[in-house]
Write an enzyme that holds these catalytic residues in place. Sequence first.
Site, PDB file in Angstrom:
ATOM      1  N   ARG A   1     -50.151  30.792  40.982  1.00 58.73           N
ATOM      2  CA  ARG A   1     -50.750  29.923  42.003  1.00 58.73           C
ATOM      3  C   ARG A   1     -51.243  30.746  43.206  1.00 58.73           C
ATOM      4  O   ARG A   1     -52.167  30.356  43.901  1.00 58.73           O
ATOM      5  CB  ARG A   1     -49.731  28.876  42.462  1.00 58.73           C
ATOM      6  CG  ARG A   1     -49.756  27.646  41.560  1.00 58.73           C
ATOM      7  CD  ARG A   1     -49.034  26.496  42.216  1.00 58.73           C
ATOM      8  NE  ARG A   1     -47.673  26.392  41.726  1.00 58.73           N
ATOM      9  CZ  ARG A   1     -46.694  25.786  42.358  1.00 58.73           C
ATOM     10  NH1 ARG A   1     -46.891  25.256  43.543  1.00 58.73           N
ATOM     11  NH2 ARG A   1     -45.480  25.712  41.825  1.00 58.73           N
TER      12      ARG A   1
ATOM     13  N   GLU B   1     -15.116  36.411  32.051  1.00 55.71           N
ATOM     14  CA  GLU B   1     -14.990  36.726  30.613  1.00 55.71           C
ATOM     15  C   GLU B   1     -15.278  38.197  30.330  1.00 55.71           C
ATOM     16  O   GLU B   1     -15.845  38.541  29.298  1.00 55.71           O
ATOM     17  CB  GLU B   1     -15.867  35.809  29.776  1.00 55.71           C
ATOM     18  CG  GLU B   1     -15.263  34.420  29.715  1.00 55.71           C
ATOM     19  CD  GLU B   1     -15.764  33.606  28.563  1.00 55.71           C
ATOM     20  OE1 GLU B   1     -15.737  34.102  27.425  1.00 55.71           O
ATOM     21  OE2 GLU B   1     -16.149  32.468  28.811  1.00 55.71           O
TER      22      GLU B   1
ATOM     23  N   THR C   1      -6.346  34.891  34.414  1.00 54.98           N
ATOM     24  CA  THR C   1      -6.320  35.754  35.602  1.00 54.98           C
ATOM     25  C   THR C   1      -5.175  35.403  36.562  1.00 54.98           C
ATOM     26  O   THR C   1      -4.862  34.232  36.768  1.00 54.98           O
ATOM     27  CB  THR C   1      -7.670  35.633  36.335  1.00 54.98           C
ATOM     28  OG1 THR C   1      -8.708  35.871  35.379  1.00 54.98           O
ATOM     29  CG2 THR C   1      -7.790  36.634  37.467  1.00 54.98           C
ATOM     30  N   GLU C   2      -4.566  36.445  37.123  1.00 54.41           N
ATOM     31  CA  GLU C   2      -3.460  36.291  38.086  1.00 54.41           C
ATOM     32  C   GLU C   2      -3.749  37.147  39.319  1.00 54.41           C
ATOM     33  O   GLU C   2      -4.614  38.036  39.274  1.00 54.41           O
ATOM     34  CB  GLU C   2      -2.147  36.750  37.437  1.00 54.41           C
ATOM     35  CG  GLU C   2      -1.803  35.961  36.193  1.00 54.41           C
ATOM     36  CD  GLU C   2      -0.522  36.449  35.516  1.00 54.41           C
ATOM     37  OE1 GLU C   2       0.056  37.471  35.978  1.00 54.41           O
ATOM     38  OE2 GLU C   2      -0.121  35.814  34.533  1.00 54.41           O
TER      39      GLU C   2
ATOM     40  N   GLY D   1      -6.567  41.119  36.463  1.00 48.27           N
ATOM     41  CA  GLY D   1      -7.896  40.586  36.168  1.00 48.27           C
ATOM     42  C   GLY D   1      -8.381  41.179  34.860  1.00 48.27           C
ATOM     43  O   GLY D   1      -8.056  40.688  33.781  1.00 48.27           O
TER      44      GLY D   1
ATOM     45  N   ARG E   1     -18.221  35.089  24.409  1.00 49.72           N
ATOM     46  CA  ARG E   1     -19.083  35.994  25.186  1.00 49.72           C
ATOM     47  C   ARG E   1     -20.573  35.752  24.920  1.00 49.72           C
ATOM     48  O   ARG E   1     -21.369  35.776  25.861  1.00 49.72           O
ATOM     49  CB  ARG E   1     -18.686  37.454  24.941  1.00 49.72           C
ATOM     50  CG  ARG E   1     -17.435  37.777  25.737  1.00 49.72           C
ATOM     51  CD  ARG E   1     -16.922  39.183  25.601  1.00 49.72           C
ATOM     52  NE  ARG E   1     -15.774  39.331  26.491  1.00 49.72           N
ATOM     53  CZ  ARG E   1     -14.736  40.123  26.259  1.00 49.72           C
ATOM     54  NH1 ARG E   1     -14.699  40.878  25.175  1.00 49.72           N
ATOM     55  NH2 ARG E   1     -13.740  40.185  27.119  1.00 49.72           N
TER      56      ARG E   1
HETATM   57  C1  LIG Z   1     -16.082  31.814  39.728  1.00 51.20           C
HETATM   58  C2  LIG Z   1     -15.054  32.456  38.849  1.00 51.20           C
HETATM   59  C3  LIG Z   1     -14.586  31.753  37.741  1.00 51.20           C
HETATM   60  C4  LIG Z   1     -13.590  32.325  36.934  1.00 51.20           C
HETATM   61  N1  LIG Z   1     -13.090  31.590  35.879  1.00 51.20           N
HETATM   62  C5  LIG Z   1     -12.004  32.055  35.221  1.00 51.20           C
HETATM   63  C6  LIG Z   1     -11.319  31.235  34.261  1.00 51.20           C
HETATM   64  O1  LIG Z   1     -11.734  30.100  33.944  1.00 51.20           O
HETATM   65  N2  LIG Z   1     -10.174  31.719  33.713  1.00 51.20           N
HETATM   66  C7  LIG Z   1      -9.679  32.950  34.020  1.00 51.20           C
HETATM   67  O2  LIG Z   1      -8.630  33.314  33.501  1.00 51.20           O
HETATM   68  N3  LIG Z   1     -10.319  33.777  34.890  1.00 51.20           N
HETATM   69  C8  LIG Z   1     -11.449  33.351  35.512  1.00 51.20           C
HETATM   70  N4  LIG Z   1     -12.079  34.141  36.443  1.00 51.20           N
HETATM   71  C9  LIG Z   1     -11.566  35.473  36.715  1.00 51.20           C
HETATM   72  C10 LIG Z   1     -12.442  36.560  36.109  1.00 51.20           C
HETATM   73  O3  LIG Z   1     -12.336  36.560  34.707  1.00 51.20           O
HETATM   74  C11 LIG Z   1     -11.993  37.900  36.731  1.00 51.20           C
HETATM   75  O4  LIG Z   1     -12.449  37.877  38.079  1.00 51.20           O
HETATM   76  C12 LIG Z   1     -12.543  39.087  36.016  1.00 51.20           C
HETATM   77  O5  LIG Z   1     -11.899  39.228  34.773  1.00 51.20           O
HETATM   78  C13 LIG Z   1     -12.365  40.381  36.806  1.00 51.20           C
HETATM   79  O6  LIG Z   1     -11.067  40.518  37.244  1.00 51.20           O
HETATM   80  P1  LIG Z   1     -10.758  40.886  38.779  1.00 51.20           P
HETATM   81  O7  LIG Z   1     -11.545  39.933  39.624  1.00 51.20           O
HETATM   82  O8  LIG Z   1      -9.291  40.929  38.969  1.00 51.20           O
HETATM   83  O9  LIG Z   1     -11.386  42.307  38.993  1.00 51.20           O
HETATM   84  P2  LIG Z   1     -10.720  43.736  38.594  1.00 51.20           P
HETATM   85  O10 LIG Z   1     -10.218  43.711  37.193  1.00 51.20           O
HETATM   86  O11 LIG Z   1      -9.763  44.137  39.661  1.00 51.20           O
HETATM   87  O12 LIG Z   1     -12.009  44.638  38.654  1.00 51.20           O
HETATM   88  C14 LIG Z   1     -12.634  45.060  39.875  1.00 51.20           C
HETATM   89  C15 LIG Z   1     -13.774  45.987  39.520  1.00 51.20           C
HETATM   90  O13 LIG Z   1     -13.269  47.153  38.802  1.00 51.20           O
HETATM   91  C16 LIG Z   1     -13.918  47.262  37.553  1.00 51.20           C
HETATM   92  N5  LIG Z   1     -12.977  47.763  36.538  1.00 51.20           N
HETATM   93  C17 LIG Z   1     -11.765  47.232  36.232  1.00 51.20           C
HETATM   94  N6  LIG Z   1     -11.194  47.936  35.237  1.00 51.20           N
HETATM   95  C18 LIG Z   1     -12.078  48.912  34.899  1.00 51.20           C
HETATM   96  C19 LIG Z   1     -12.074  49.969  33.934  1.00 51.20           C
HETATM   97  N7  LIG Z   1     -11.046  50.145  33.104  1.00 51.20           N
HETATM   98  N8  LIG Z   1     -13.149  50.780  33.881  1.00 51.20           N
HETATM   99  C20 LIG Z   1     -14.198  50.615  34.728  1.00 51.20           C
HETATM  100  N9  LIG Z   1     -14.253  49.636  35.655  1.00 51.20           N
HETATM  101  C21 LIG Z   1     -13.213  48.809  35.737  1.00 51.20           C
HETATM  102  C22 LIG Z   1     -14.409  45.858  37.223  1.00 51.20           C
HETATM  103  O14 LIG Z   1     -15.490  45.891  36.324  1.00 51.20           O
HETATM  104  C23 LIG Z   1     -14.805  45.349  38.588  1.00 51.20           C
HETATM  105  O15 LIG Z   1     -16.079  45.797  38.917  1.00 51.20           O
HETATM  106  C24 LIG Z   1     -13.102  33.617  37.209  1.00 51.20           C
HETATM  107  C25 LIG Z   1     -13.601  34.325  38.324  1.00 51.20           C
HETATM  108  C26 LIG Z   1     -14.556  33.755  39.134  1.00 51.20           C
HETATM  109  C27 LIG Z   1     -15.030  34.530  40.337  1.00 51.20           C
END
Ligand SMILES: Cc1cc2nc3c(=O)[nH]c(=O)nc-3n(C[C@H](O)[C@H](O)[C@H](O)COP(=O)(O)OP(=O)(O)OC[C@H]3O[C@@H](n4cnc5c(N)ncnc54)[C@H](O)[C@@H]3O)c2cc1C
Length: 408
Positions: A286, A385, A140-141, A145, A262
């Site tokens: 209880r 994930e 993630t960047e 996401g 997953r």
């Molecule tokens: C506590 C924590 C630990 C994490 N650990 C890791 C890690 O170890 N390594 C790592 O790389 N990342 C990690 N992450 C990041 C995590 O994988 C991302 O937050 C996640 O993939 C979602 O990306 P985003 O937050 O940018 O949300 P976005 O991708 O911006 O999504 C925002 C919303 O829009 C929805 N959405 C996006 N695209 C679509 C679509 N095409 N159709 C319908 N809905 C959509 C999403 O479901 C979400 O509800 C972590 C995050 C947290 C909070």
Amino acid sequence: MPLSLDDPKKLRPLRDQAHQVAMNMLRPISRTYDRAEHAYPQELDLLAAMIDGLSESGAGSGAGASGVRRDESTDDAAQAGVRNGTNLASVMSIAEMCWGDVGLLLSLPRQGLGNSAIASVADAEQQERFAGLWASMAITEPDTGSDSANIRTTAILDGDEYVINGEKIYVTSGERSDAVVVWATLDRSLGRAAIKSFVVPKGTPGMTVERLEHKLGIRASDTAAIRFDNCRVPAANLLGSPEVEAGGQGFAGAMATFDNTRPLVAAMAVGCAKASLDLTRDLLQRAGVILDYDRPGLVQSAAAAKLLQMEADWEGARLLMLQAAWMADNRRANAMEASMAKAKAGRVASDITLSCVELCGSVGYSESELLEKWARDSKILDIFEGTQQIQQLIVARRILGLSSAELK
Ligand SMILES: Cc1cc2nc3c(=O)[nH]c(=O)nc-3n(C[C@H](O)[C@H](O)[C@H](O)COP(=O)(O)OP(=O)(O)OC[C@H]3O[C@@H](n4cnc5c(N)ncnc54)[C@H](O)[C@@H]3O)c2cc1C
């Protein structure tokens, strides 16, 4: 043949052992590290050493959260016919450990998502070189996401080294791990085919942990932002093939790691939801609520009916989790089932843990019990994930036979 919904017999001792660990080692420190966010749970060192010992002796297959190679499972499967193997053992033990505490499970040394990637795709030389490392995973960047094919971090070959530049956020165990598996592109103009992963050991000049996040739940787990500024790693730290294959095959390989991981996140959700159900059942009984498993919920009290409905929902999630892991053990393509399991378990865990707070009223909401904590901890399992929506998208594509370009 009658359908048995019980856990496989051969894995019950492992399940019971994991449950004991969760009850005696994780639960007692659960609240402490929820409050002391960013403090390292030192008690986990002992547990990690025990898991290492089990793995070395061969007795601990599935004791931790590390990945599983498909080729290994296949060889065994070919010899043994249908089998209940390491993937199944892993989901069962992880569910039990998360009955104890999800944040602490995520903080177990040497059981990171990066370890799963290494175990799944590293060659023999890399397996040996990276053995014993605790590896986190950085995909993630700030601008990327769910759309992980759009990452901007670059890795440019210079002699026999790659030079990595970019910013990664939300890296689980990003501060505590010994190395980070970083996703970067060799050439953005070549799209997803050019995305590769690199093992970057901590202490490599140019890699800086910039901050730790404050979070709603899983506070025992550190979540880091990491900057890469002309960070050089040996070319031999690239996992998999350095070739940019047409059609994005390399990227598909990297994504395939998630078919194994997953179901593990589904297991975390199943375990956390079970913790809430068990305590709520106990508190309701209880308080005099009578639960009758031989009568429909409709003719019982509202609280009993709600609990029965949640237990049935939980069972559905558990069975999907077992199916996805079992398919991986038997080398059956499970991308759709892995996403189904994560979608169902992630949603069910959020619903159940919050409904348990509701059913138990002020006791559920107060810190005297862990119900409010589990409601906070479970939410992330429906986000990282691959979010709920992304899992549903993957399932829809598989059912409809559409590509990611055709259904976005
Ligand atoms: C506590 C924590 C630990 C994490 N650990 C890791 C890690 O170890 N390594 C790592 O790389 N990342 C990690 N992450 C990041 C995590 O994988 C991302 O937050 C996640 O993939 C979602 O990306 P985003 O937050 O940018 O949300 P976005 O991708 O911006 O999504 C925002 C919303 O829009 C929805 N959405 C996006 N695209 C679509 C679509 N095409 N159709 C319908 N809905 C959509 C999403 O479901 C979400 O509800 C972590 C995050 C947290 C909070």
